[in-house]
Write a protein that holds these residues in place. Structure first.
Motif, PDB file in Angstrom:
ATOM      1  N   GLU A   1       0.869  -1.239  -0.060  1.00  0.00           N
ATOM      2  CA  GLU A   1       0.094   0.053   0.181  1.00  0.00           C
ATOM      3  C   GLU A   1       0.883   1.228  -0.021  1.00  0.00           C
ATOM      4  O   GLU A   1       1.169   1.803   0.778  1.00  0.00           O
ATOM      5  CB  GLU A   1      -0.873   0.076   1.173  1.00  0.00           C
ATOM      6  CG  GLU A   1      -2.008   1.074   1.136  1.00  0.00           C
ATOM      7  CD  GLU A   1      -2.970   0.942   2.298  1.00  0.00           C
ATOM      8  OE1 GLU A   1      -2.697   1.634   3.205  1.00  0.00           O
ATOM      9  OE2 GLU A   1      -4.097   0.179   2.186  1.00  0.00           O
ATOM     10  N   ASP A   2       1.410   1.702  -1.097  1.00  0.00           N
ATOM     11  CA  ASP A   2       2.486   2.731  -1.206  1.00  0.00           C
ATOM     12  C   ASP A   2       1.737   3.947  -1.318  1.00  0.00           C
ATOM     13  O   ASP A   2       2.265   4.875  -0.527  1.00  0.00           O
ATOM     14  CB  ASP A   2       3.120   2.441  -2.720  1.00  0.00           C
ATOM     15  CG  ASP A   2       3.924   1.323  -2.353  1.00  0.00           C
ATOM     16  OD1 ASP A   2       4.102   0.565  -3.327  1.00  0.00           O
ATOM     17  OD2 ASP A   2       4.821   0.933  -1.399  1.00  0.00           O
ATOM     18  N   LEU A   3       0.432   3.992  -1.753  1.00  0.00           N
ATOM     19  CA  LEU A   3      -0.339   5.335  -1.574  1.00  0.00           C
ATOM     20  C   LEU A   3      -1.821   5.085  -1.771  1.00  0.00           C
ATOM     21  O   LEU A   3      -2.362   4.533  -2.774  1.00  0.00           O
ATOM     22  CB  LEU A   3       0.178   6.297  -2.899  1.00  0.00           C
ATOM     23  CG  LEU A   3      -0.472   7.721  -2.871  1.00  0.00           C
ATOM     24  CD1 LEU A   3      -0.114   8.393  -1.859  1.00  0.00           C
ATOM     25  CD2 LEU A   3      -0.361   8.280  -4.230  1.00  0.00           C
ATOM     26  N   VAL A   4      -2.617   5.784  -0.838  1.00  0.00           N
ATOM     27  CA  VAL A   4      -3.841   5.576  -0.903  1.00  0.00           C
ATOM     28  C   VAL A   4      -4.439   7.047  -0.711  1.00  0.00           C
ATOM     29  O   VAL A   4      -4.167   7.431   0.305  1.00  0.00           O
ATOM     30  CB  VAL A   4      -4.475   4.575   0.056  1.00  0.00           C
ATOM     31  CG1 VAL A   4      -6.126   4.575  -0.244  1.00  0.00           C
ATOM     32  CG2 VAL A   4      -3.933   3.267  -0.423  1.00  0.00           C
ATOM     33  N   LEU A   5      -5.218   7.551  -1.364  1.00  0.00           N
ATOM     34  CA  LEU A   5      -5.860   8.793  -1.296  1.00  0.00           C
ATOM     35  C   LEU A   5      -7.575   8.630  -1.401  1.00  0.00           C
ATOM     36  O   LEU A   5      -7.958   7.936  -2.166  1.00  0.00           O
ATOM     37  CB  LEU A   5      -5.349   9.831  -2.217  1.00  0.00           C
ATOM     38  CG  LEU A   5      -4.032  10.337  -2.220  1.00  0.00           C
ATOM     39  CD1 LEU A   5      -3.711  11.280  -3.409  1.00  0.00           C
ATOM     40  CD2 LEU A   5      -3.892  10.934  -1.090  1.00  0.00           C
ATOM     41  N   ARG A   6      -8.220   9.313  -0.714  1.00  0.00           N
ATOM     42  CA  ARG A   6      -9.815   9.408  -0.547  1.00  0.00           C
ATOM     43  C   ARG A   6     -10.100  10.582  -0.923  1.00  0.00           C
ATOM     44  O   ARG A   6      -9.887  11.619  -0.261  1.00  0.00           O
ATOM     45  CB  ARG A   6     -10.364   8.860   0.684  1.00  0.00           C
ATOM     46  CG  ARG A   6     -11.898   8.646   0.574  1.00  0.00           C
ATOM     47  CD  ARG A   6     -12.615   8.129   1.876  1.00  0.00           C
ATOM     48  NE  ARG A   6     -13.900   8.336   1.998  1.00  0.00           N
ATOM     49  CZ  ARG A   6     -14.319   9.639   2.423  1.00  0.00           C
ATOM     50  NH1 ARG A   6     -13.691  10.605   2.847  1.00  0.00           N
ATOM     51  NH2 ARG A   6     -15.700   9.617   2.484  1.00  0.00           N
ATOM     52  N   VAL A   7     -11.084  10.775  -1.991  1.00  0.00           N
ATOM     53  CA  VAL A   7     -11.431  12.020  -2.351  1.00  0.00           C
ATOM     54  C   VAL A   7     -13.155  12.266  -2.396  1.00  0.00           C
ATOM     55  O   VAL A   7     -13.727  10.959  -3.077  1.00  0.00           O
ATOM     56  CB  VAL A   7     -10.929  12.524  -3.832  1.00  0.00           C
ATOM     57  CG1 VAL A   7     -11.508  14.055  -3.991  1.00  0.00           C
ATOM     58  CG2 VAL A   7      -9.295  12.408  -3.720  1.00  0.00           C
ATOM     59  N   SER A   8     -13.844  13.154  -1.672  1.00  0.00           N
ATOM     60  CA  SER A   8     -15.416  12.751  -1.812  1.00  0.00           C
ATOM     61  C   SER A   8     -15.895  14.331  -2.305  1.00  0.00           C
ATOM     62  O   SER A   8     -15.234  15.209  -1.953  1.00  0.00           O
ATOM     63  CB  SER A   8     -15.725  12.376  -0.369  1.00  0.00           C
ATOM     64  OG  SER A   8     -15.914  13.600   0.485  1.00  0.00           O
ATOM     65  N   SER A   9     -16.886  14.090  -2.785  1.00  0.00           N
ATOM     66  CA  SER A   9     -17.567  15.252  -3.481  1.00  0.00           C
ATOM     67  C   SER A   9     -18.199  16.389  -2.152  1.00  0.00           C
ATOM     68  O   SER A   9     -17.739  17.400  -2.032  1.00  0.00           O
ATOM     69  CB  SER A   9     -18.716  15.150  -4.142  1.00  0.00           C
ATOM     70  OG  SER A   9     -19.648  14.312  -3.592  1.00  0.00           O
TER      71      SER A   9
END
Length: 195
Positions: free
Chosen positions: A163-171
């Motif tokens: 898991e080198d990079l995880v981003l969560r984006v929400s409206s």
């Protein structure tokens, strides 16, 4: 600052987005220019996040910048060193990954009211993950015993996954434009890694 790094339209767009985010934009630009060694910006995505820890507010930004053959990831955290916020420190890390090393670009979508879905409906949340086998996340928990009266230590159970990079984006938190930009960046990155 390197003029070649920001000389493209994509480089000017990155500068604009950094200034708009307002999180030490000149520092991030200078660190990126040094890391990129005059390579021009081809594509980018940035994610600014704020979280609260009891009485403190912490911000951090992750900036992914793609050149022709390399992806640069800059992460900046700031921290107050005193109670009044007069003494602040920023920690900046930069990672450079060859596009050929990227093993996986994963996206997870959230649609609201899927029973009414039709083509073109907006993705309301996007989780973007990328793996290049740089680090592994290990989740550990105490091993459980079926006997409710047992007080013995049964060690730990866990999983190990890249898991080198995880981003969560929400409206709701970031705006629909940020979700759309993350989705588009993930698609373009996927195409760049298989080219």
């Amino acid at each position: 600052m390197s003029s070649a790094t920001y000389s493209t339209t994509a480089g000017a767009d990155l500068q604009h987005d950094l200034v708009r985010a307002g999180f030490y934009p000149q520092m991030v630009q200078d660190v990126l220019a040094e890391a990129m060694l005059d390579l021009p910006v081809v594509d980018h995505f940035l994610h600014l996040e704020t979280h609260f820890d009891h009485t403190e507010v912490h911000r951090h930004i992750t900036v992914m910048v793609r050149s022709e053959k390399v992806l640069f990831i800059v992460h900046v955290d700031d921290q107050q060193l005193d109670d009044h916020g007069h003494d602040v420190m920023a920690q900046v890390s930069v990672e450079m990954i060859s596009l050929a090393r990227i093993e996986s670009v994963a996206t997870s979508y959230v649609y609201h009211q899927p029973q009414h879905y039709s083509s073109g409906d907006l993705v309301r949340e996007l989780t973007f993950g990328m793996s290049w086998d740089g680090t592994k996340r290990i989740d550990l928990a105490p091993a459980e015993c079926a006997d409710p009266q047992c007080e013995a230590d049964h060690g730990l159970n866990g999983t190990s996954q890249p898991e080198d990079l995880v981003l969560r984006v929400s409206s709701e938190a970031d705006g629909q434009r940020a979700v759309d930009k993350a989705r588009e960046f993930a698609v373009r990155l996927r195409l760049a890694t298989i080219a």
